[in-house]
Scaffold this motif. Structure first.
Motif, PDB file in Angstrom:
ATOM      1  N   SER A 113      39.070   3.031 -24.886  1.00  0.00           N
ATOM      2  CA  SER A 113      37.787   3.695 -25.089  1.00  0.00           C
ATOM      3  C   SER A 113      36.692   2.711 -25.453  1.00  0.00           C
ATOM      4  O   SER A 113      35.589   2.730 -24.885  1.00  0.00           O
ATOM      5  N   GLN A 114      36.964   1.823 -26.401  1.00  0.00           N
ATOM      6  CA  GLN A 114      35.944   0.872 -26.839  1.00  0.00           C
ATOM      7  C   GLN A 114      35.627  -0.156 -25.747  1.00  0.00           C
ATOM      8  O   GLN A 114      34.480  -0.601 -25.619  1.00  0.00           O
TER       9      GLN A 114
ATOM     10  N   SER B 216      24.495  -0.845 -30.717  1.00  0.00           N
ATOM     11  CA  SER B 216      25.627  -0.024 -30.270  1.00  0.00           C
ATOM     12  C   SER B 216      26.729  -0.901 -29.685  1.00  0.00           C
ATOM     13  O   SER B 216      27.922  -0.657 -29.910  1.00  0.00           O
ATOM     14  N   LEU B 217      26.327  -1.918 -28.953  1.00  0.00           N
ATOM     15  CA  LEU B 217      27.294  -2.842 -28.365  1.00  0.00           C
ATOM     16  C   LEU B 217      28.064  -3.583 -29.452  1.00  0.00           C
ATOM     17  O   LEU B 217      29.289  -3.733 -29.377  1.00  0.00           O
TER      18      LEU B 217
ATOM     19  N   GLU C 157      23.991  -0.833 -19.518  1.00  0.00           N
ATOM     20  CA  GLU C 157      22.771  -0.201 -20.005  1.00  0.00           C
ATOM     21  C   GLU C 157      21.739  -1.252 -20.400  1.00  0.00           C
ATOM     22  O   GLU C 157      20.542  -1.084 -20.148  1.00  0.00           O
TER      23      GLU C 157
ATOM     24  N   ALA D 140      30.647  -1.294 -31.053  1.00  0.00           N
ATOM     25  CA  ALA D 140      31.809  -1.107 -30.177  1.00  0.00           C
ATOM     26  C   ALA D 140      32.689  -2.351 -30.179  1.00  0.00           C
ATOM     27  O   ALA D 140      33.929  -2.248 -30.189  1.00  0.00           O
TER      28      ALA D 140
ATOM     29  N   GLU E 249      35.626   0.500 -22.541  1.00  0.00           N
ATOM     30  CA  GLU E 249      34.741   1.205 -21.605  1.00  0.00           C
ATOM     31  C   GLU E 249      33.333   1.315 -22.175  1.00  0.00           C
ATOM     32  O   GLU E 249      32.345   1.172 -21.441  1.00  0.00           O
ATOM     33  N   ILE E 250      33.229   1.578 -23.482  1.00  0.00           N
ATOM     34  CA  ILE E 250      31.910   1.668 -24.127  1.00  0.00           C
ATOM     35  C   ILE E 250      31.181   0.334 -24.030  1.00  0.00           C
ATOM     36  O   ILE E 250      29.974   0.269 -23.743  1.00  0.00           O
TER      37      ILE E 250
ATOM     38  N   ALA F 249      29.898  -0.172 -20.582  1.00  0.00           N
ATOM     39  CA  ALA F 249      28.758   0.721 -20.330  1.00  0.00           C
ATOM     40  C   ALA F 249      27.504   0.217 -21.034  1.00  0.00           C
ATOM     41  O   ALA F 249      26.400   0.268 -20.465  1.00  0.00           O
ATOM     42  N   LYS F 250      27.650  -0.293 -22.247  1.00  0.00           N
ATOM     43  CA  LYS F 250      26.498  -0.788 -22.997  1.00  0.00           C
ATOM     44  C   LYS F 250      25.926  -2.052 -22.366  1.00  0.00           C
ATOM     45  O   LYS F 250      24.708  -2.269 -22.363  1.00  0.00           O
TER      46      LYS F 250
END
Length: 232
Positions: A184-185, A137-138, A195, A141, A187-188, A191-192
């Motif tokens: 947006s990307q 996912s990272l 995580e 992004a 921030e993702i 967050a990743k």
């Protein structure tokens, strides 16, 4: 023989039994063996008062009931201060919370052992799978962010032609949208990354706790969280 002397044989058994349970005090004249006595400390004199019914001196104060052998069969506390009541209530809450925490820890420990029936091999496997999913996912992004930055550069170059005249609405909209996409990307990605750190910390904690639970001696396990090791 005087009346007082004539009553002595009848009173002696009750008096001997009661005196075995309480200090000398004011005793009921009609007490007999088999009679239960209500006793308290007389607030006025400090002496023990006992009667076969509630002594007036005991009303509103702590008292106890004795059987014919002098054993305490019932005890009632007197009024307590607001401060003492608050202390007792706080202690009761603390014990209740402590017991709840112990039950919750036992539940978590059992769930941990159930989740990893094959031990640390399962922990390693699940950690690797979780990290792989987060890292994928990272990477996606990061790819989207790279594309958005390229688009932003292209739109910025195009906007250079409109410094002295109005920018076309479509170009203005594209600049705004790509800026939102970059935000947006970004921030993702942040967050990743968090995580990923959280996943690693979680499995490190699981591994540490699993070792604690499975390395205990039988005596420690009995005194510990009460986890059922029969499944292992």
């Amino acid at each position: 023989m005087s009346p007082a002397n004539r009553s002595t044989p009848r009173l002696a058994p009750a008096l001997l039994l009661a005196l075995a349970a309480a200090s000398a005090g004011v005793w009921p004249a009609a007490a007999q063996a088999g009679t239960r006595l209500v006793c308290c400390e007389d607030p006025a004199s400090g002496r023990t008062v006992c009667m076969d019914s509630m002594p007036p001196q005991c009303v509103g104060h702590a008292w106890r009931e004795l059987d014919e052998r002098g054993n305490v069969v019932k005890r009632v506390e007197g009024p307590i201060s607001a401060e003492l009541r608050a202390q007792r209530e706080a202690e009761a809450r603390r014990k209740k919370e402590e017991e709840a925490a112990k039950r919750e820890q036992r539940r978590k420990d059992q769930a941990l052992l159930d989740t990893y029936p094959n031990g640390e091999k399962d922990i390693d496997f699940l950690q690797a799978r979780w990290e792989r999913d987060v890292q994928e996912s990272l990477k996606r992004a990061e790819g989207r962010l790279a594309d958005a930055l390229k688009q932003q550069k292209r739109y910025q170059d195009e906007a250079e032609f409109y410094k002295k005249k109005a920018m076309p609405e479509e170009l203005r909209r594209n600049v705004s949208e790509v800026s939102s996409e970059i935000k947006s990307q970004t921030e993702i990605i942040e967050a990743k990354k968090k995580e990923l750190d959280s996943v690693r910390a979680k499995f490190d904690d699981d591994r540490r706790r699993y070792r604690e639970l499975t390395s205990r001696t039988p005596a420690q396990s009995t005194a510990g969280p009460g986890v059922d090791r029969g499944r292992q």
